[in-house]
Design an enzyme around this catalytic site. Structure first.
Site, PDB file in Angstrom:
ATOM      1  CG  HIS A  99      -7.105   5.653  -8.091  1.00 20.97           C
ATOM      2  ND1 HIS A  99      -7.923   6.551  -8.751  1.00 20.97           N
ATOM      3  CD2 HIS A  99      -5.913   5.716  -8.725  1.00 20.97           C
ATOM      4  CE1 HIS A  99      -7.257   7.125  -9.728  1.00 20.97           C
ATOM      5  NE2 HIS A  99      -6.023   6.642  -9.738  1.00 20.97           N
ATOM      6  CG  HIS A 101      -1.317   6.007  -7.636  1.00 15.06           C
ATOM      7  ND1 HIS A 101      -1.219   5.458  -8.890  1.00 15.06           N
ATOM      8  CD2 HIS A 101      -2.299   6.935  -7.714  1.00 15.06           C
ATOM      9  CE1 HIS A 101      -2.106   6.035  -9.683  1.00 15.06           C
ATOM     10  NE2 HIS A 101      -2.764   6.939  -8.991  1.00 15.06           N
TER      11      HIS A 101
END
Length: 134
Positions: A99, A101
């Site tokens: 992931h 950010h």
């Protein structure tokens, strides 16, 4: 993976606030953000970190991050923006599903990523450049 938080979000087992979805990616609002409006870009296929991405995922990430960053900028008008991606627990990764950010930054938001700079000898930098040259 049955015990992966992000896999459960992608499967719809855990609710999220989606801001983007296609066949490879899901982008959601961070449920516990450092600043409001932080978006997490997840690969739909479980990959632990950057080293597990396939070519389609690698090629699709930055254009998507740019689109989301532009939307954050035009909508929230932050003072700045960070794009952060951690690989491994020693680098700050807490959920072991790839992931990214995208963090809007605001004046006096108190988020800090800096440490005092080092001043390595020029010879050490030259050696490191030699070792890392592709």
């Amino acid at each position: 993976m049955s015990d992966c938080l992000f896999c459960k979000i992608i499967a719809g087992e855990i609710p999220s606030f989606k801001v983007y979805e296609d066949e490879n990616f899901l982008a959601i609002l961070d449920r516990f953000p450092g600043t409001i409006g932080t978006v997490l870009v997840l690969t739909k296929r479980h990959a632990q970190d950057i080293f597990g991405l396939n070519e389609a995922e690698s090629c699709g990430l930055m254009p998507l991050a740019q689109q989301i960053a532009e939307k954050i900028k035009s909508t929230l008008n932050p003072a700045g923006l960070n794009i952060l991606q951690n690989n491994g627990s020693d680098a700050g990764q807490e959920i072991f599903h790839y992931h990214m950010h995208i963090i809007p930054r605001y004046k006096n938001d108190e988020i800090r990523f800096r440490k005092p700079p080092t001043d390595p000898p020029i010879e050490d930098l030259a050696e490191m450049a030699r070792r890392l040259t592709l």
